[in-house]
Design an enzyme around this catalytic site. Structure first.
Site, PDB file in Angstrom:
ATOM      1  N   MET A  93       0.792  -1.230   0.000  1.00  0.00           N
ATOM      2  CA  MET A  93       0.000   0.000   0.000  1.00  0.00           C
ATOM      3  C   MET A  93       0.827   1.284   0.000  1.00  0.00           C
ATOM      4  O   MET A  93       0.359   2.313   0.490  1.00  0.00           O
ATOM      5  CB  MET A  93      -0.955  -0.012   1.205  1.00  0.00           C
ATOM      6  CG  MET A  93      -1.953  -1.158   1.192  1.00  0.00           C
ATOM      7  SD  MET A  93      -2.959  -1.212  -0.317  1.00  0.00           S
ATOM      8  CE  MET A  93      -4.071   0.153   0.008  1.00  0.00           C
ATOM      9  N   HIS A 112      -4.225  -5.620  -9.015  1.00  0.00           N
ATOM     10  CA  HIS A 112      -5.133  -4.522  -8.674  1.00  0.00           C
ATOM     11  C   HIS A 112      -6.573  -5.032  -8.785  1.00  0.00           C
ATOM     12  O   HIS A 112      -6.922  -5.678  -9.772  1.00  0.00           O
ATOM     13  CB  HIS A 112      -4.906  -3.359  -9.641  1.00  0.00           C
ATOM     14  CG  HIS A 112      -5.747  -2.170  -9.339  1.00  0.00           C
ATOM     15  ND1 HIS A 112      -5.489  -1.328  -8.276  1.00  0.00           N
ATOM     16  CD2 HIS A 112      -6.872  -1.696  -9.928  1.00  0.00           C
ATOM     17  CE1 HIS A 112      -6.408  -0.382  -8.236  1.00  0.00           C
ATOM     18  NE2 HIS A 112      -7.261  -0.582  -9.231  1.00  0.00           N
TER      19      HIS A 112
END
Ligand code: GRF
Length: 199
Positions: A93, A112
């Site tokens: 992240m 993703h």
């Protein structure tokens, strides 16, 4: 066949990492895990990796304040020391700087949870539902300097059903991520082999 040394970067749960580690238990899989790195010391995935016998360590980004490159130089040193030849981002992240992305260009992939080019960035499931889309899914792509913009390696789609919430949709997509990521990683390894056969 020699296998490419694989480093997996995580920030949390690490279920995609686990899918990659499981695939790599097959000696014919073209990547061999050498390192799992997390930017968060409390990432659950670190325990999973260590239990699987993979060197796992945290490089805590908060110790570097706003100096992203200093954090990335520490990442880079750990990756290089482990002999990394391909990086899989798996729920990592932190946005990576152009310096790091360029350094690992053609050797770094990401998963993703959207059908890119739709819904780059965060809250992908909610955005797909709010847009009234009929389907959603996940994408594995090469990492380029623009966030979630690199060349697509593979995608998988699932339907969005009436009454779906971001959580129910995420739960439908996640098993597809776990199926897709090992396949896409294998494809990426073959591509690296084709372009630099002596790597
Ligand atoms: C996954 O949905 C992945 O696509 C996204 O972050 C989530 C990470 O989950 N980038 P996990 O840590 O792999 O379980």
């Amino acid at each position: 066949m020699t296998r490419l040394n694989l480093a997996i970067l995580i920030s949390g749960r690490g279920s995609n990492m686990e899918a990659l580690l499981q695939a790599a238990e097959n000696p014919d899989f073209p990547a061999k895990p050498v390192l799992v790195l997390s930017n968060r010391p409390d990432a659950k995935g670190l325990e999973t990796a260590a239990a699987a016998g993979i060197p796992a360590r945290a490089i805590d980004h908060t110790l570097y304040g706003k100096d992203r490159e200093a954090f990335e130089r520490a990442l880079d040193a750990a990756l290089t020391e482990a002999g990394t030849e391909i990086i899989a981002l798996a729920g990592f992240m932190r946005v990576l700087t152009p310096w790091f992305v360029t350094r690992w260009a053609g050797r770094m992939i990401n998963i993703h949870p959207s059908l890119l080019p739709k819904y780059k960035g965060l809250h992908t499931h909610q955005r797909a539902i709010e847009a009234g889309d009929a389907e959603a899914g996940c994408t594995v792509h090469w990492v380029s300097p623009g966030v979630d913009e690199g060349e697509i390696i593979a995608q998988a789609a699932v339907p969005i059903l009436p009454g779906d919430t971001p959580d129910t949709l995420a739960a439908r997509i996640l098993p597809e991520e776990h199926r897709l990521y090992p396949q896409a990683l294998a494809r990426a390894c073959h591509k690296i082999r084709e372009t630099s056969p002596h790597a």
